[in-house]
Design a protein around this motif. Sequence first.
Motif, PDB file in Angstrom:
ATOM      1  N   ASP A 198       0.836  -1.303   0.118  1.00  0.00           N
ATOM      2  CA  ASP A 198      -0.064   0.076  -0.041  1.00  0.00           C
ATOM      3  C   ASP A 198       0.949   1.193  -0.011  1.00  0.00           C
ATOM      4  N   PRO A 199       1.299   1.659  -1.238  1.00  0.00           N
ATOM      5  CA  PRO A 199       2.373   2.915  -1.247  1.00  0.00           C
ATOM      6  C   PRO A 199       1.750   3.968  -0.537  1.00  0.00           C
ATOM      7  N   PRO A 200       2.476   4.396   0.412  1.00  0.00           N
ATOM      8  CA  PRO A 200       1.956   5.734   1.271  1.00  0.00           C
ATOM      9  C   PRO A 200       1.466   6.911   0.372  1.00  0.00           C
ATOM     10  N   TYR A 201       2.168   7.208  -0.752  1.00  0.00           N
ATOM     11  CA  TYR A 201       1.676   8.278  -1.523  1.00  0.00           C
ATOM     12  C   TYR A 201       1.381   7.771  -2.784  1.00  0.00           C
ATOM     13  N   LEU A 202       0.165   8.724  -3.561  1.00  0.00           N
ATOM     14  CA  LEU A 202      -0.257   8.387  -5.109  1.00  0.00           C
ATOM     15  C   LEU A 202       0.560   8.960  -5.845  1.00  0.00           C
ATOM     16  N   SER A 203       1.860   9.179  -5.865  1.00  0.00           N
ATOM     17  CA  SER A 203       2.666   9.773  -6.773  1.00  0.00           C
ATOM     18  C   SER A 203       3.259   8.816  -7.591  1.00  0.00           C
ATOM     19  N   GLN A 204       3.681   8.951  -8.706  1.00  0.00           N
ATOM     20  CA  GLN A 204       4.476   8.012  -9.725  1.00  0.00           C
ATOM     21  C   GLN A 204       5.831   7.412  -9.233  1.00  0.00           C
ATOM     22  N   GLU A 205       6.431   8.577  -8.379  1.00  0.00           N
ATOM     23  CA  GLU A 205       7.606   8.049  -7.950  1.00  0.00           C
ATOM     24  C   GLU A 205       7.450   7.038  -6.795  1.00  0.00           C
ATOM     25  N   CYS A 206       6.402   7.555  -5.941  1.00  0.00           N
ATOM     26  CA  CYS A 206       6.315   6.538  -4.827  1.00  0.00           C
ATOM     27  C   CYS A 206       5.935   4.963  -5.198  1.00  0.00           C
ATOM     28  N   LEU A 207       5.160   4.804  -6.309  1.00  0.00           N
ATOM     29  CA  LEU A 207       4.576   3.633  -6.816  1.00  0.00           C
ATOM     30  C   LEU A 207       5.858   2.863  -7.404  1.00  0.00           C
ATOM     31  N   GLU A 208       6.916   3.607  -7.948  1.00  0.00           N
ATOM     32  CA  GLU A 208       7.768   3.138  -8.750  1.00  0.00           C
ATOM     33  C   GLU A 208       8.947   2.395  -7.862  1.00  0.00           C
TER      34      GLU A 208
END
Length: 277
Positions: A198-208
Amino acid sequence: MNLAGEEINATAAPPPESSRIQDSVNESPPPESSRLEDSVNEAPPPESSGIEDSDDDDAPPSLSARALQALREFLNERQEKEGSLDDALDDAMDDAVELVSEDWRLSQFWYEPETARTVAEEVLAIRAVAGSSCNVACVSCPTIYAYLKKMDPDLPAHVLEFDERFEQYGSDFIFYDYNQPIKFPSAMHHAYQIVIADPPYLSQECLEKVAETVSFLARTEESFLLLLTGAVQEERAAELLNVRPCRFQPRHCSKLGNEFCLFTSYNPQERLGGWAL
């Protein structure tokens, strides 16, 4: 003196006061008791209320057999409903999991109990097929970890978290900073058959970066990934992790405005509502 006149006048005098009072009494209307009796006799009979009359005015009223039966049925029905409600509340308390308070500065938003239980049940269903030696990694999703351990205390699972308050889970806690996505002991490399992230942020960087973490942790063969993140990440998640959204929709206690989805790397069939078309 005119005695004759006086005698005539005396003869013509009105009757004494006592006589007029007597006549007035004889001509008065019937007494109040008589009028009340007539009024009572002319009143319509009262409607039946289900309460039986008693000859003794001081005796308490009694219910008819039909009214008693209706009262018993009502009380029994209410008791059954209250019993069902108490059972439901007891079950809810038994299933409750205590968590530390959310810290919005760390982008912490806990899932509703129903969501956490549903995801935990899915993980246990996979483990039942994969085998009891199946290890589980919960990446930035302490709610899911807590419910998993509540439902199966013997489950081999780790919770990877930045918030060190979760050190309360002892050796199951692994410190995790998504900015250092693969900084783990070498023993964790490809050690987990099930990974929930569950990535803490919805940014592309966080998901990557979380995708790097998942690739490091998951077994190269026969691994299962469950990803909880915003619906806006669907295309990017498919590209990075080869996952698809399920019909089941996760919900948070804080009622976030962003729509969230549960993505899986495998087809859950009928569970989780299946893959969305």
